[in-house]
Enzyme design. Structure first.
Site, mmCIF file in Angstrom:
data_model
loop_
_atom_site.group_PDB
_atom_site.id
_atom_site.type_symbol
_atom_site.label_atom_id
_atom_site.label_comp_id
_atom_site.label_asym_id
_atom_site.label_seq_id
_atom_site.Cartn_x
_atom_site.Cartn_y
_atom_site.Cartn_z
ATOM 1 N N SER A 285 7.211 9.351 -8.916
ATOM 2 C CA SER A 285 6.711 9.459 -10.300
ATOM 3 C C SER A 285 7.674 10.199 -11.222
ATOM 4 O O SER A 285 7.288 11.141 -11.936
ATOM 5 C CB SER A 285 5.351 10.155 -10.284
ATOM 6 O OG SER A 285 4.499 9.520 -9.378
ATOM 7 N N ASP B 9 4.317 6.016 -10.423
ATOM 8 C CA ASP B 9 2.877 6.199 -10.222
ATOM 9 C C ASP B 9 2.057 5.414 -11.249
ATOM 10 O O ASP B 9 0.957 4.937 -10.953
ATOM 11 C CB ASP B 9 2.485 7.680 -10.254
ATOM 12 C CG ASP B 9 2.908 8.377 -11.536
ATOM 13 O OD1 ASP B 9 3.744 7.835 -12.280
ATOM 14 O OD2 ASP B 9 2.423 9.496 -11.789
ATOM 15 N N ARG C 49 1.520 12.813 -0.797
ATOM 16 C CA ARG C 49 0.574 12.083 0.060
ATOM 17 C C ARG C 49 1.287 11.022 0.877
ATOM 18 O O ARG C 49 2.185 10.334 0.377
ATOM 19 C CB ARG C 49 -0.497 11.396 -0.780
ATOM 20 C CG ARG C 49 -1.601 12.304 -1.231
ATOM 21 C CD ARG C 49 -2.867 11.528 -1.609
ATOM 22 N NE ARG C 49 -2.614 10.402 -2.482
ATOM 23 C CZ ARG C 49 -3.457 9.389 -2.644
ATOM 24 N NH1 ARG C 49 -4.580 9.343 -1.965
ATOM 25 N NH2 ARG C 49 -3.181 8.405 -3.476
#
Length: 904
Positions: free
Chosen positions: A606, A660, A542
């Site tokens: 992440s 994350d 994203r």
């Protein structure tokens, strides 16, 4: 020749006249399709009433749960006994069921005098009835040389019973010709067991109490697995069918199906059919053993139809319409016309001659006109019976189709009973009317050749199979059911690993790396500005534009776009991966019209990184399926900057690289300043929390706090939780991209739970407990069972029909029973994941409590197991609605704020 034609014309005219005369006289017994559709609707409403917990007490159709939850699947085998009490004969059976792939069985029976008028009504105590049954069974076992064997027995008891389990049933009321005193409101299985105990030379275990209707369905279901309706049309009448558990409010649970014994003979006992009942029905009822009861049955079953014909003929004779008005003594005598006479009179060729013979025996001296009229009376009475039976059956078939949400349904109805079997025209009439009333159902009518006794044995065989299967399934899933003492042990080991990771001398060998993030503050509400955020951590990537406003109009606005990361990029070179990321950023900047702006950027990455500052992160190792080369040991921020330089289209100010989990904590921390722990339970699993600087030996300084990214997914890589890993966990680990690594994550995260489920399903299938023992090609495919399917299957709102559809999408042809087992496996695997995650989290919140030196700190965070494992911590959950991307922007904003404060 002319004389022959004249005679034929005369007879045809005579016949037509007599038929019209009878039709006019009995027009109330002739039911149109509109009337039958109305009866069908009334019966449907009564079924719903009978299934409801609150409405059942006043329902006439009692819809009794049978606790038969499964149809035969062909794997049943063994020797079984059955006794059958309730029809026109009492029978004992030995049934051998063969597991030979052909679903074959062998039945040996012996018939005994029925305990009816001469026995059953005269029994002063119910004990005598059950002792009679036990004596007959003992005799049968002696005859078959079975007394040396311990055998399971199914008891077919063809009267309304309230059951709370398969092997228990309290008699609600006698029907048909049985009137034994002292049995009503007692458990008939218990009575039979007591009677059997007196026979010391036999060893019989009563495993199932079965209504004859249920027995019929199971008998036919053994030969045709589409059979899900049972119907009896004989001395009495009744129907059963497989109902969805979610609709049966009388029984706990909503998984699967259960056979419902409708006891439809009592339909209309509340007056619902009074407009259809004739004066003859009322007279018959008043003269019966149970006036006002079983009114539907009295319009349908063979026990009553002969008497109904007699009453009609008697009145017609008294009115001068038959036999010149002369009534014989026999015609005045109750029971002189039986169903066998009605069937004989309705035969196609010899019907009229049979009629003359039967009437002559009744001393009525009939003319040809009388014989034609009487034959037509029989036809109208039996046709009404078939019509009413068809209407109620059509209601059941419609309910089945609607339960399955099908536009068109194919099913089988198993049928037994003397009226259906022996009447020359009954079956054909019934079939025709049913198909007319429910054109959307393709119905096969299957005659039960060996009676309901075999069905009781089949129910017993299925019950034994299910009990055996249950034991084996429980044994398979037992290692996943972690008791509290094991979870406390996991918590304690996690706590020890947390401490190892924070200490300088043990950090290098710790599995839980406790990585400093250099995030030293949480949002205070003064953050503002425009920020870019990148979020990489799974198969999707994203890019976000985040606008933060402070003050009274404090808000966060986000604009984002999702880009896929193809597998070849995930497992290609590092340069290809970061060039792809920059390509996605360029597309987003173009899309938002901000390509020229040099915005501060937060990078949610992440994967385990060792950070030297907030904008420097060295990749420790890939997880979650990523395998890009030349990345491990490199600074991912430098790799991103180099990729931006290679593209040479735009420039960005990379302020922070964050995990994350940290991003999630910051997102929730913006809404609630009490949030100091972040948890990710998704594709991977990880946790972070705000640790006191004085406890972080691997970073200089003792003042304030810093967020620690635990990277707890690697917990257990040193073997400390091997004792709770199952063989399925090991199979998943060995087939993964990083064998021996991230063991805790592989037991708790979304990337692996579906694969654990698949491994269990394969094992259960190989054991013959699922999918008929056939391991399909689709089930052999690694990754076919994605965690999203696991979540869908476990949904409380999802009926088993939808579970079966999900399995069919995966190429798994499942039965209802298969779906229940699959749902159970999904629940066990996800529950273990949640409890393990809760045990790890308990270690974190206990550490936070001790850091604060308080008895009861308050947090926003998950899992019911925490209350048991960390009772001194009051933990609340806060779902991160906007993901870790927003968190990365907030970290960037906080870092900018703290930087500006430092400069001042």
């Amino acid at each position: 020749m002319f004389a022959v034609h004249l005679l034929a014309f005369h007879f045809t005219k005579l016949k037509e006249d007599q038929i019209k005369k009878v039709d006019r006289y009995l027009y109330h017994l002739r039911l149109s399709d509109d009337v039958l559709l109305d009866v069908m609707a009334r019966f449907q409403a009564e079924m719903v009433k009978g299934l409801g917990r609150d409405t059942n007490p006043t329902a006439t159709v009692k819809m009794l749960p049978s606790f038969v939850r499964s149809l035969p699947d062909g794997s049943e085998k063994g020797d079984f006994l059955a006794v059958d009490l309730g029809g026109s004969q009492f029978r004992a059976h030995q049934v051998k069921v063969f597991d030979d792939g052909k679903q074959s069985s062998q039945l040996e029976s012996k018939f005994y005098p029925t305990p009816k008028e001469d026995t059953a009504q005269m029994c002063s105590l119910f004990v005598q009835l059950f002792e009679y049954v036990a004596d007959c069974l003992s005799d049968f076992m002696e005859t078959k040389n079975l007394k040396h064997k311990k055998l399971p027995l199914g008891f077919t008891f063809s009267f309304p019973c309230k059951q709370t389990k398969l092997e228990e049933g309290v008699l609600l009321a006698w029907t048909k010709h049985f009137r034994v005193r002292g049995v009503q409101d007692t458990d008939v299985v218990s009575s039979l067991r007591k009677a059997l105990q007196k026979h010391k030379d036999i060893d019989v275990d009563v495993l199932a109490l079965v209504n004859d209707t249920v027995g019929t369905m199971m008998t036919c279901g053994y030969d045709d697995q589409r059979c899900e309706v049972g119907l009896i049309i004989g001395t009495g009448t009744n129907a059963c069918y497989m109902e969805e558990m979610r609709h049966i409010n009388l029984v706990e649970g909503d998984e699967g199906r259960m056979c419902i014994n409708t006891e439809w003979g009592a339909f209309g006992d509340d007056g619902a059919l009074d407009d259809l009942r004739t004066e003859f029905d009322r007279e018959l009822d008043l003269g019966s053993l149970n006036p006002g009861k079983q009114l539907f049955e009295k319009m349908i079953s063979s026990l009553y139809l002969g008497e109904l014909v007699r009453l009609i003929l008697l009145k017609m004779t008294k009115q001068g319409l038959l036999f010149n008005g002369k009534v014989s003594t026999a015609l005045l005598t109750k029971g002189k016309i039986e169903m066998k006479h009605v069937s004989a009179m309705e035969k196609h060729k010899e019907g009229l001659s049979n009629t003359k013979e039967i009437l002559t025996e009744l001393n009525l001296f009939p003319s040809e006109e009388d014989c034609v009229a009487v034959q037509h009376v029989c036809t109208i009475v039996s046709f009404r019976s078939a019509n009413l039976c068809a209407a109620a059956l059509a209601a059941i078939l419609t309910r089945l189709r609607e339960n399955k949400k099908l536009l068109r349904m194919r099913t089988t109805v198993g049928i037994d009973g003397g009226l259906y079997k022996t009447h020359p025209k009954y079956a054909k009439r019934l079939h025709k009317v049913v198909r007319r009333l429910v054109p959307t159902c393709d119905v096969r009518f299957l005659l039960s050749e060996s009676g309901s006794g075999r069905g009781a044995a089949v129910v017993t065989a299925v019950a034994r199979r299910l009990a055996t299967q249950r034991r084996r399934i429980d044994a398979t899933l037992a290692p996943f059911l972690l008791p509290l003492d094991i979870l406390r042990e996991v918590k304690d080991k996690m706590r020890a690993e947390l401490e190892y990771g924070l200490k300088r001398e043990t950090q290098a060998d710790a599995t839980v790396k406790m990585l400093p993030t250099y995030v030293c503050g949480t949002p205070d509400g003064t953050e503002k500005g425009k920020f870019l955020a990148l979020d990489l951590g799974g198969t999707n990537f994203r890019v976000l534009l985040v606008k933060i406003k402070s003050g009274r109009r404090r808000s966060v606005q986000m604009y984002n776009k999702i880009f896929a990361i193809p597998l070849e990029i995930m497992q290609g070179t590092g340069e290809e991966l970061f060039d792809h990321i920059v390509q996605c950023i360029a597309d987003f900047l173009e899309y938002m019209g901000i390509k020229g702006a040099r915005l501060p950027l937060g990078f949610t990455f992440s994967f385990p990184c060792r950070q030297a500052s907030i904008d420097k992160g060295t990749l420790v190792g890939w997880t979650k399926g990523f395998k890009a080369t030349d990345c491990e040991g490199e600074d991912v921020v430098d790799m991103l900057r180099e990729a931006i330089r290679r593209r040479n289209e735009f420039d960005l100010d990379i302020v922070a690289v964050v995990n994350d989990t940290v991003g999630t904590m910051m997102t929730c921390g913006y809404e609630d300043p009490n949030c100091e722990i972040g948890l990710i339970a998704g594709t991977g699993s990880n946790v972070c929390y705000m640790e006191d600087m004085k406890n972080i030996e691997i970073v200089e300084g003792n003042e304030g706090k810093m967020c620690i990214n635990t990277e707890w997914g690697a917990f257990g890589d040193n073997g400390c939780i091997d004792h709770i890993r199952t063989k399925y966990d090991r199979e998943v680990d060995e087939g993964s991209l990083n064998p021996g690594k991230q063991r805790y994550e592989k037991m708790t995260s979304g990337m692996y739970l579906g694969e654990i489920v698949r491994q269990i399903l394969i094992d259960l299938t190989k054991q013959g407990l699922l999918f008929r023992g056939h391991v399909s090609e689709s089930l052999r495919k690694r990754g076919i069972f994605e965690t999203k399917f696991l979540s869908q299957i476990e949904s409380d709102r999802l009926a088993l029909l939808q579970v079966r559809r999900i399995l069919q999408q995966l190429g798994l042809d499942s039965t209802c029973d298969d779906s229940i087992i699959v749902k159970e496996v999904c629940g066990v695997v996800s529950r273990r994941a949640a409890r393990l995650c809760g045990a790890g989290l308990a270690a974190i919140v206990e550490k936070k409590r001790e850091n604060r030196g308080v008895e009861l700190p308050w947090y926003h965070f998950p899992f019911a197991v925490l209350k048991e494992l960390a009772p001194q911590c009051d933990v609340t959950f806060m779902l991160s609605e906007d993901g870790s991307g927003k968190g990365a922007a907030l970290i960037t904003a906080v870092a900018k704020r703290l930087h500006n404060v430092g400069q001042k």
